[in-house]
Design a protein around this motif. Sequence first.
Motif, short mmCIF file in Angstrom:
data_model
loop_
_atom_site.label_atom_id
_atom_site.label_comp_id
_atom_site.label_asym_id
_atom_site.label_seq_id
_atom_site.Cartn_x
_atom_site.Cartn_y
_atom_site.Cartn_z
N SER A 58 -38.04 14.90 46.78
CA SER A 58 -38.70 16.10 47.31
C SER A 58 -38.40 17.31 46.43
N ARG A 76 -42.85 17.08 53.23
CA ARG A 76 -42.10 16.16 54.11
C ARG A 76 -41.86 14.88 53.34
N GLU A 78 -40.42 10.79 54.08
CA GLU A 78 -39.86 9.72 54.90
C GLU A 78 -39.45 8.60 53.96
#
Length: 149
Positions: A58, A76, A78
């Motif tokens: 990220s 975001r 995951e």
Amino acid sequence: MSDQTIQVSLTQKQDYQFQVDFGGAVPPLMADEPAPLGQGTGPSPVQLLAAAVGNCLSDSLLFALRKFKQNPDPIRCEVRAEVGRNAEGRVRVLSMHAKLTLGVPASALEHLDRVLSQFEAFCTVTQSVGQGIPVKTEVIDSTGAVLKA
């Protein structure tokens, strides 16, 4: 980041619970194994590894986009870590899959093709982990369009 040594200190608090101290102003965290070994009162070592990979990817994606004065916020990520047994029957992280989602549509960002082709190479943690664990990275935009698979 230049050549340096990073040090963290772990102190057992109880059973499999360890306080992880990062030094400086960074607050410590409690790590723990899930049941039946531990009580699951904090992230497990595998969760910390997945978090490190996701955080680094990220950061690298954000840095690469900001170099071109682009704002993808909020990003975001995951990360799914597949845990299983290796050929010797030992429990290992067998693979990881990181899915990064941009906070804006791809059409709102310039130089995206160039960023997507390069950002992973600058991720210290993922490139290091990837030498022993396959890491697949996927990037999608805020509309759900797959930009990198």
